[in-house]
Scaffold this motif. Structure first.
Motif, PDB file in Angstrom:
ATOM      1  N   GLU A   1       5.309   2.069 -10.930  1.00  0.00           N
ATOM      2  CA  GLU A   1       6.230   1.119 -11.423  1.00  0.00           C
ATOM      3  C   GLU A   1       6.575   0.337 -10.620  1.00  0.00           C
ATOM      4  OE1 GLU A   1       8.511  -0.502 -14.370  1.00  0.00           O
ATOM      5  OE2 GLU A   1       7.085   1.104 -14.575  1.00  0.00           O
ATOM      6  N   VAL A   2       7.224   0.517  -9.420  1.00  0.00           N
ATOM      7  CA  VAL A   2       7.767  -0.342  -8.527  1.00  0.00           C
ATOM      8  C   VAL A   2       6.948  -1.301  -7.772  1.00  0.00           C
ATOM      9  CG1 VAL A   2       9.259  -0.405  -6.325  1.00  0.00           C
ATOM     10  CG2 VAL A   2       9.842   1.264  -7.659  1.00  0.00           C
ATOM     11  N   THR A   3       5.597  -0.854  -7.585  1.00  0.00           N
ATOM     12  CA  THR A   3       4.643  -1.550  -6.945  1.00  0.00           C
ATOM     13  C   THR A   3       4.133  -2.694  -7.724  1.00  0.00           C
ATOM     14  OG1 THR A   3       4.020   0.207  -5.362  1.00  0.00           O
ATOM     15  CG2 THR A   3       2.549  -1.782  -5.560  1.00  0.00           C
ATOM     16  N   VAL A   4       3.862  -2.334  -9.045  1.00  0.00           N
ATOM     17  CA  VAL A   4       3.236  -3.330  -9.978  1.00  0.00           C
ATOM     18  C   VAL A   4       4.074  -4.509 -10.564  1.00  0.00           C
ATOM     19  CG1 VAL A   4       1.870  -3.726 -12.062  1.00  0.00           C
ATOM     20  CG2 VAL A   4       1.426  -1.671 -10.748  1.00  0.00           C
ATOM     21  N   THR A   5       5.428  -3.971 -10.576  1.00  0.00           N
ATOM     22  CA  THR A   5       6.483  -4.616 -11.337  1.00  0.00           C
ATOM     23  C   THR A   5       6.994  -5.611 -10.170  1.00  0.00           C
ATOM     24  OG1 THR A   5       6.983  -3.168 -12.575  1.00  0.00           O
ATOM     25  CG2 THR A   5       8.588  -5.084 -12.577  1.00  0.00           C
ATOM     26  N   GLN A   6       6.315  -6.965 -10.065  1.00  0.00           N
ATOM     27  CA  GLN A   6       6.607  -8.106  -9.165  1.00  0.00           C
ATOM     28  C   GLN A   6       6.949  -9.492  -9.599  1.00  0.00           C
ATOM     29  OE1 GLN A   6       7.234  -7.236  -6.047  1.00  0.00           O
ATOM     30  NE2 GLN A   6       6.365  -5.151  -6.059  1.00  0.00           N
ATOM     31  N   PRO A   7       7.724 -10.194  -9.018  1.00  0.00           N
ATOM     32  CA  PRO A   7       7.990 -11.664  -9.499  1.00  0.00           C
ATOM     33  C   PRO A   7       6.660 -12.483  -9.470  1.00  0.00           C
ATOM     34  CG  PRO A   7       9.150 -11.273  -7.437  1.00  0.00           C
ATOM     35  CD  PRO A   7       8.685  -9.949  -7.835  1.00  0.00           C
ATOM     36  N   ALA A   8       6.859 -13.504 -10.072  1.00  0.00           N
ATOM     37  CA  ALA A   8       5.525 -14.314 -10.115  1.00  0.00           C
ATOM     38  C   ALA A   8       5.122 -15.112  -8.855  1.00  0.00           C
ATOM     39  CB  ALA A   8       5.906 -15.621 -11.177  1.00  0.00           C
ATOM     40  N   ASP A   9       6.139 -15.279  -8.130  1.00  0.00           N
ATOM     41  CA  ASP A   9       5.691 -15.981  -6.604  1.00  0.00           C
ATOM     42  C   ASP A   9       4.982 -14.815  -5.725  1.00  0.00           C
ATOM     43  OD1 ASP A   9       8.380 -14.580  -6.630  1.00  0.00           O
ATOM     44  OD2 ASP A   9       8.831 -15.396  -4.768  1.00  0.00           O
TER      45      ASP A   9
END
Length: 358
Positions: A338-346
């Motif tokens: 969950e933490v790894t995949v959820t990232q901001p667009a940049d």
């Protein structure tokens, strides 16, 4: 006054009885639900799909789990292992996500780096890895770099100052060692020369012994198997770097990437932690989204019991270089994905760029 005291005592007794009854009913309900979930597996068969072809390490780990997991699940279900290769592991992931029934009878040995395909938006991905019910993973395999001791490359500083860059043995541009090497080049401002074409890690080791390459990037767990265990005793290799952020207990106290990185490279270090997150879950297993929580908990608890099985541990060490200690529970793996995949667009944009460069 006395009447009021007696009345109050009766009210307290009624309340106590009521809450005690609720507790008993709730406990019975919880116990019966758990028992129902346990008895569910009796006489059943679990399909364990493998997101790779036969003979790959994902396949070896799946068949090993298939031999042992059933005896640790209450009801002792049978387990049938079936390969589902294709799309670099995505065929299996897509099938589990879209076809697998949410009954706890379908498990997938996941190709560990497939979450990156979701992050960069590959059109072939038809799954959200955050929504899988993760059962657990065994083996952590953070990366490290080592060079032959008879070369000048005895530290990162020596590599950076060398007139001729060290030759690193690689299987190809898409391998984890190649990506690690590319990130290290950028983070630590140095140059390496990649020698590609080796068909396996074992073949790369032979190339190093023959002097065809100077250095090798691989997982820390490699040092417990031949020829690395012999190389360490004979001082054939010098370890120059480890991935981190935690230092490996299998390696000498060599610096981590973060320790050597200049402040301006911190964003790239963070990117490395995301892109190589799968080094913390080398052998991940998941079941379908929507599986009842009681059955999921049984699968997770059974998986952990299996990892403590002495026979399983011995086979995993022999077949997969497992140290018998490192693993992630289902809950830990769920949070990690969950933490790894959820990232901001940049961040996603930069990951795409690095993967394209590699």
């Amino acid at each position: 006054m006395a009447g009021r005291e007696i009345h109050g005592h009766r009210q307290d007794s009624k309340a106590a009885f009521f809450f005690a009854l609720l507790w008993v009913v709730a406990g019975y309900s919880s116990s019966s639900v758990a028992q129902e979930a346990r008895s569910f597996y009796e006489g059943k068969t679990i399909q364990l799909f493998v997101a790779s072809g036969a003979g790959a390490t994902t396949d070896i780990s799946a068949r090993l789990v298939g031999r042992y997991l059933g005896k640790h699940i209450p009801g002792n279900p049978g387990i049938i292992v079936q390969n589902m290769p294709g799309g670099g592991g995505l065929l299996g992931a897509n099938s589990l996500y879209n076809v697998g029934k949410p009954d706890g009878l379908t498990i997938l040995a996941v190709s560990r780096a497939n979450y990156l395909d979701q992050m960069v938006g590959r059109v072939e991905v038809k799954a959200d890895f955050r929504k899988f019910n993760w059962i657990g993973s065994f083996n952590k395999s953070p990366m490290m770099a080592a060079c032959r001791t008879d070369t000048p490359y005895k530290s990162i500083a020596a590599i950076r100052g060398a007139k001729v860059p060290p030759r690193f043995g690689q299987s190809g541009t898409g391998s984890i060692s190649y990506v690690f090497g590319s990130l290290v080049e950028k983070i630590l401002d140095l140059k390496i020369k990649n020698v590609t074409g080796f068909q396996s890690g074992r073949e790369t080791d032979l190339g190093m012994e023959r002097g065809e390459v100077d250095c090798r990037a691989t997982s820390d767990i490699t040092v417990i198997r031949a020829p690395w265990n012999r190389w360490v005793k004979e001082n054939f290799v010098t370890f120059v770097l480890q991935q981190g952020p935690e230092k490996s207990t299998l390696l000498p106290p060599v610096p981590t990437v973060a320790e050597l990185a200049p402040p301006e490279s911190k964003p790239l270090v963070n990117l490395m932690d995301i892109m190589l997150a799968y080094t913390e879950f080398e052998r991940p297993f998941a079941t379908s989204p929507g599986v009842p929580k009681e059955r999921l908990q049984i699968l997770r608890e059974s998986f952990e019991r299996m990892l403590k099985d002495g026979e399983f541990t011995a086979d995993a060490k022999k077949l997969l270089d497992w140290d018998g200690k490192t693993y992630l529970s289902g809950e830990q793996l769920q949070k990690k994905i969950e933490v790894t995949v959820t990232q901001p667009a940049d961040v996603i944009k930069r990951i795409k760029e690095i993967l394209e460069e590699s």
